[in-house]
Each structure stands twice: as structure tokens, then as C-alpha cells.
Scaffold this motif. Structure first.
Motif, PDB file in Angstrom:
ATOM      1  N   LEU A 126      33.052  44.797  14.686  1.00 29.61           N
ATOM      2  CA  LEU A 126      32.619  45.484  15.857  1.00 29.61           C
ATOM      3  C   LEU A 126      31.420  45.720  16.475  1.00 29.61           C
ATOM      4  N   TYR A 128      28.209  45.376  18.552  1.00 33.36           N
ATOM      5  CA  TYR A 128      28.153  45.194  19.988  1.00 33.36           C
ATOM      6  C   TYR A 128      27.673  43.801  20.452  1.00 33.36           C
ATOM      7  N   ASN A 134      33.997  41.704  19.962  1.00 30.77           N
ATOM      8  CA  ASN A 134      33.242  41.394  21.192  1.00 30.77           C
ATOM      9  C   ASN A 134      33.126  39.920  21.811  1.00 30.77           C
ATOM     10  N   TRP A 147      31.830  49.639  20.789  1.00 33.55           N
ATOM     11  CA  TRP A 147      32.780  50.233  20.102  1.00 33.55           C
ATOM     12  C   TRP A 147      32.318  51.206  19.252  1.00 33.55           C
ATOM     13  N   LEU A 153      34.758  55.907  22.036  1.00 35.98           N
ATOM     14  CA  LEU A 153      34.947  54.620  21.401  1.00 35.98           C
ATOM     15  C   LEU A 153      34.871  54.704  19.940  1.00 35.98           C
ATOM     16  N   SER A 157      37.378  53.587  17.236  1.00 37.82           N
ATOM     17  CA  SER A 157      37.367  52.683  16.215  1.00 37.82           C
ATOM     18  C   SER A 157      37.634  53.147  14.902  1.00 37.82           C
TER      19      SER A 157
END
Lengths: 288, 277
Positions: A126, A128, A134, A147, A153, A157
Motif C-alpha cells: 500500500l 504511496y 498504487n 492509503w 484512508l 486500510s
């Protein structure tokens, strides 16, 4: 004493005595601690009796209340989805088809795997900038999603990872319940003209009640104490948005070394958990 | 004809859904392994590369200073010792609960479950101060004692169910033949309950192997277990993903092994404790 009466304790005694020494005594000690003042800086000068001051401090601490709310939010969302997916998986695995054992085992893997490893793997997935999730989103032409660094977010998650982690556990318990149901019931319902959905609502669900309650109890106990995954995935952040109650107690007890405060807050956890379990056990009792 | 087509379509959909769920289940684990054999510059690239020359550098790195082996042996010693103690004590207790009628039976059985309800963070606060005062911090013994707090209740709970499944007539006929209770337990009940004991042991071992909270608080450099060790690859400067991948893959290897090759036992253990409620 009658030797017949002592006999059971020959078997049960050693285990109970061990449990008593390693559990009851320490828990009694921390109960005592929760009414005293123990910090790393002051404990050598003596530990003062402060009555309910620790409890008062915990309850009036906005961070504690926040952690409690965060934990309940997580608990509710995670369990809700785990039951939806778990039920779906259980119904699938209850069908007869080739390779059923194989699929059951594969689907079971996430719940057996070390939570620390799960937390770390998802932290990378997850990420970024270079996380695979992503990359996939960007590949499909959308913007990357932060995330783990945006409040709402990050919470989602943690919930998503927990759903990935334990839906199969719920599925397994529900499946065990499903397998005890007799096929005749469904046959006769079919003859009476009820649809599959109707048989699910009026036959399966009511008969699965005890399995559902057991799974629910385990999930409540487990989500309430969750530590490993949020600790490694988000470390409780950003700005404490995912600081579950265990993380909160950990921070006070083992980073700030205020053990009496930690004892008081962890005892409040126990009280909340006992209320929950007593409540669920009551529902149990009503039916059986 | 239409009916048959219908059936084929249904089967196809079923397998499609099952395969999709399976991929979701194992994909993160495969990803972890891929990370471990990826050259490190590729992990941090923002573009994906599907083909690369695998490297075993990360595995060499984690084995290099001998610490991985040390923490691996900690994990094994703590896990195995915990399982042995919990199983032996739990076995007798479970038999006692399953076979004797006495006034406090139900109450004590319930009491032995309470540790499962209490969050570990509550138990660890007092254990921490006790171990500190007994100079047991950072020892395998401290971890074994703490792991017994969850493996013993689990063992008692699971095995009570298994012993209750043994038909009591078997025991009664042996008793008539003049066997003493302890002999009956060893000769009649134990052999029948072996699969249940195996399930209990495997599950207890997996739980000990995976445990993190007690280990991170109670151990330092010498008694550290693998789950704690892997977090040390997150340093202040950087996260060493390659090594996390390598160590992580090795940590979950025995879990995969147990789950795949003894799935019957694992599932038996997981469901037995709960369905009986």
C-alpha cells in the motif's frame, strides 16, 4: 478426605496451579498497581496508594476515549465485512465439487500466516510511491491513493487488511456449522416451493445461530485486542487515527513507562471485554 | 440439453470465483517472496518490471552475521517447549474435565477460558514488572512462561472436547477388567485422541511462532524471536524491504508447510474449540 473426591484434582490440579501462578498472581499484582502510582522515575522512592486516580486519569484522557472509539469503529466495520465475505465463502465451500479441500486450504492461509509479516507486506503493497496497489491504480489511469497517510484512508486500510486476514476464519467456523445441517430440510423446503434465498433466510440462518454467535464472540475478542497489524502497518498513525486500544496502552506502559496508568487502562479493557462476553453468553444461554 | 449447459456454466462460475478468492488470498504472500529475490534498486522503482534476474543477496545478508540462526533457534526452542508443557498439563486437565463429575467442574472449565478473553496487553504489564524483578528479562524462560498463558487454556479447551468424544463404554469395560484409571487414560483414551492432540500441538506451535507483542516487550538482543527480528529491518534511516521479504518468507515457510500438509488437523483444531461452544 474421600480419595474419590481428590482424584479429579490429580488430573486438573497441575494445569490449574500453573495457570494460577502465571496468570492470577500477575493479574492481581497489576490490579494492585492500578490503584497505586508506579512510574519509572518515581518507583524507587516508594509506590503511593492513589485510590481511583489512575482510573480517573484514564477515563478523562481524550486520547483513551479516542482509542476506544477507533477500536469500536474498526471492530464494527471489520466484523461486518468479514461475516459477509465469510458467509459467502462458507456457502461456496459447502457445495460439492472437485478440489474442495485444496481451495479450503488455500483460502485458509491468510489467517495462519504471522501477523507481523502480514502487516509489513501490506505496508509495502500500500506504499504511496512504490507500492504495487498504487502502481496498478496508476496503470489503469487513476491517481495514486495515499492509503496509509490520510486519516480515513489509513483506517480503511487497516480494516481491509483485517478482512483479508480473517474472513477465512469466519468462513471456517460457519462452514463447520453448515456441514451439520441436514440436506432433508432443504429438500422439503424445495418441495414446498421456497426459493434458494428463502431457504437461506428461514432455514440456514436460524440453524446457524450458534456458529454465528461463536464466530462473533471470537472476532470481538480478537479485534478488540488487535495489535500486530496496525502496529506495523500504520504504527497507530497518522496522528493516532488508527491507534487501537492495545497500541494506546503499549505507548503509555512501555514507551512512557507509566505502568500504573497502563494497568488501569488495561483493566478498563478487561471490564469492557467481560461485559461484551457476558452479553453474548446471555444470548447463547437463551437458546440452549 | 439446456439443463446440462446450465450446469456447466454454473460450475465454470464456481471455479472462477474460487480461483479469484484463492489468488487474493495468496497474492500478498507471493509478492513478499518476489520482494526477497528482487534486486533492491527495483523495489524502489516507480515502474513495474515483471522480469528480472533473481538475486539471493537478501538471504545471504540476513544469514551473514549468524543472528538469524540465533533468533530462529530462539523461536523454535520457545515454541517447542511451550507446546510440550501446555500439551502435557493440558492433556491431564482436559481428561479430568471430560471424565469426572464434580461440583466445580463447569466453573473451573469456564475459569480456564478467562485468559482467552483478557487482552494480552493486560497480562503483559504485570509480567513485565515481575520478570524485571526476577531478572528474567530477555530470557527464553520469560517467553515460555508468557506463551503458556495462551497455549494452556487453548490446549485444555480443545482437548476436553476430544476426550469427551471418546465413548465412555470403552473405559468402563477396561475398568471392569481391573485397569486403574491412570492406565485406562494412557492405554485406552490417549491412542484414540492422538489426532486431536496433534491438532492441538500444531495450533499451539503456530500461535507461539507467530506471537509478537510479548516478544517485543520481554526480549532484547539475546532472547529475541523471529517476528521481533524482522521488525529490526525497519531502521530510522530506511526500511530494508529486501531483507524483510527474505526473513518474512522464511518465517511463514513452516506455517505454510503445517497448513498445507496437516490441514485436516489444523482445521480440526480451529473448529473444534468453537463449534462446541
Amino acid at each position: 478426605m474421600n480419595p474419590k473426591k481428590i482424584e479429579p484434582f490429580f488430573y486438573i490440579g497441575p494445569a490449574l496451579i500453573t495457570l494460577f501462578i502465571i496468570l492470577v498472581y500477575p493479574l492481581g499484582y497489576s490490579f494492585w498497581l492500578s490503584f497505586h502510582n508506579w512510574t519509572l522515575i518515581t518507583f524507587r522512592e516508594g509506590v503511593d496508594f492513589v485510590a481511583l486516580k489512575n482510573y480517573y486519569n484514564v477515563i478523562s484522557n481524550i486520547d483513551f476515549i479516542h482509542s476506544l472509539l477507533v477500536t469500536f469503529l474498526f471492530m464494527f466495520a471489520a466484523i461486518l465485512f468479514e461475516f459477509i465475505f465469510g458467509m459467502g465463502i462458507a456457502l461456496l465451500l459447502n457445495l460439492e465439487f472437485k478440489g474442495r479441500n485444496f481451495f479450503r486450504t488455500v483460502i485458509l492461509l491468510p489467517m495462519m500466516v504471522t501477523n507481523v509479516v502480514i502487516g509489513l507486506t501490506w505496508r509495502l503493497l500500500l506504499n504511496y510511491e512504490y507500492g504495487l496497489v498504487n502502481k496498478l491504480i496508476k496503470f489503469l489511469g487513476f491517481n495514486a491513493i495515499p492509503w496509509l497517510s490520510k486519516t480515513a484512508l489509513a483506517m480503511s486500510s487497516v480494516i481491509i487488511v483485517d478482512i483479508w486476514n480473517t474472513s477465512s476464519f469466519v468462513a471456517l467456523l460457519l462452514l463447520a456449522g453448515l456441514q451439520t445441517l441436514s440436506k432433508d430440510l432443504y429438500e422439503s423446503a424445495k418441495i414446498d416451493g421456497s426459493s434458494k434465498f428463502q431457504s437461506f433466510m428461514y432455514i440456514t440462518l436460524p440453524l446457524l445461530k450458534s456458529s454465528i454467535l461463536v464466530a462473533l464472540l471470537w472476532r470481538i475478542i480478537d479485534t478488540f485486542r488487535i495489535f500486530d497489524v496496525p502496529y506495523l502497518l500504520t504504527a497507530g498513525g497518522p496522528s493516532r487515527a488508527t491507534e487501537m486500544i492495545s497500541l494506546y496502552v503499549y505507548r503509555y506502559g512501555f514507551q512512557n513507562f507509566n505502568l500504573s496508568y497502563a494497568s488501569a487502562s488495561s483493566y478498563l479493557m478487561v471490564i469492557i471485554m467481560l461485559i461484551f462476553s457476558a452479553f453474548l453468553f446471555r444470548i447463547f444461554r437463551k437458546d440452549y | 440439453m439446456g439443463n446440462k449447459m446450465n450446469k456447466i456454466v454454473k460450475t465454470a462460475i464456481l471455479y472462477f470465483v474460487l480461483i479469484a478468492i484463492s489468488i487474493i488470498s495468496i497474492f500478498p504472500l507471493l509478492y513478499l517472496f518476489t520482494i526477497s529475490i528482487k534486486p533492491s534498486e527495483l523495489i524502489f522503482s516507480t515502474t513495474s518490471k515483471f522480469f528480472f534476474t533473481p538475486t539471493f543477496q537478501n538471504y545471504q545478508d540476513i544469514f551473514a552475521n549468524g543472528r538469524f540462526i540465533k533468533y530462529l533457534s530462539n523461536s523454535i526452542i520457545v515454541g517447542v517447549t511451550t507446546v510440550i508443557i501446555a500439551t502435557i498439563l493440558g492433556m491431564f486437565a482436559a481428561y479430568g474435565f471430560a471424565r469426572f463429575k464434580f461440583r466445580s467442574n463447569r466453573l473451573l472449565r469456564m475459569a480456564s477460558l478467562i485468559p482467552q478473553i483478557i487482552p494480552p496487553i493486560t497480562i503483559i504489564v504485570p509480567l513485565f514488572t515481575l520478570f524485571a524483578s526476577m531478572r528474567l528479562m530477555d530470557t527464553q524462560r520469560a517467553l515460555i512462561i508468557s506463551y503458556l498463558t495462551f497455549t494452556m487454556p487453548l490446549s485444555i479447551w480443545l482437548m476436553t472436547g476430544f476426550f469427551e468424544d471418546v465413548p465412555i463404554e470403552l473405559e468402563e469395560s477396561a475398568m471392569i477388567d481391573g485397569c486403574r484409571r491412570l492406565m485406562v487414560f494412557i492405554r485406552i483414551d490417549l491412542p484414540i485422541v492422538v489426532p486431536g492432540i496433534a491438532a492441538t500441538m500444531i495450533l499451539s506451535f503456530i500461535y507461539s511462532w507467530n506471537e509478537f507483542l510479548y516478544a517485543v516487550i520481554l526480549t532484547g538482543r539475546s532472547a529475541r524471536t523471529l517476528p521481533v527480528m524482522i521488525t529490526s529491518f525497519m531502521t530510522n534511516k530506511a526500511i530494508l524491504w529486501g531483507r524483510i521479504g527474505a526473513a518474512g518468507s522464511l518465517i511463514i515457510l513452516p506455517i505454510l508447510f503445517f497448513t498445507l500438509f496437516s490441514q485436516k488437523y489444523v482445521i480440526k483444531g480451529l473448529t473444534a474449540g468453537s463449534v462446541k461452544g
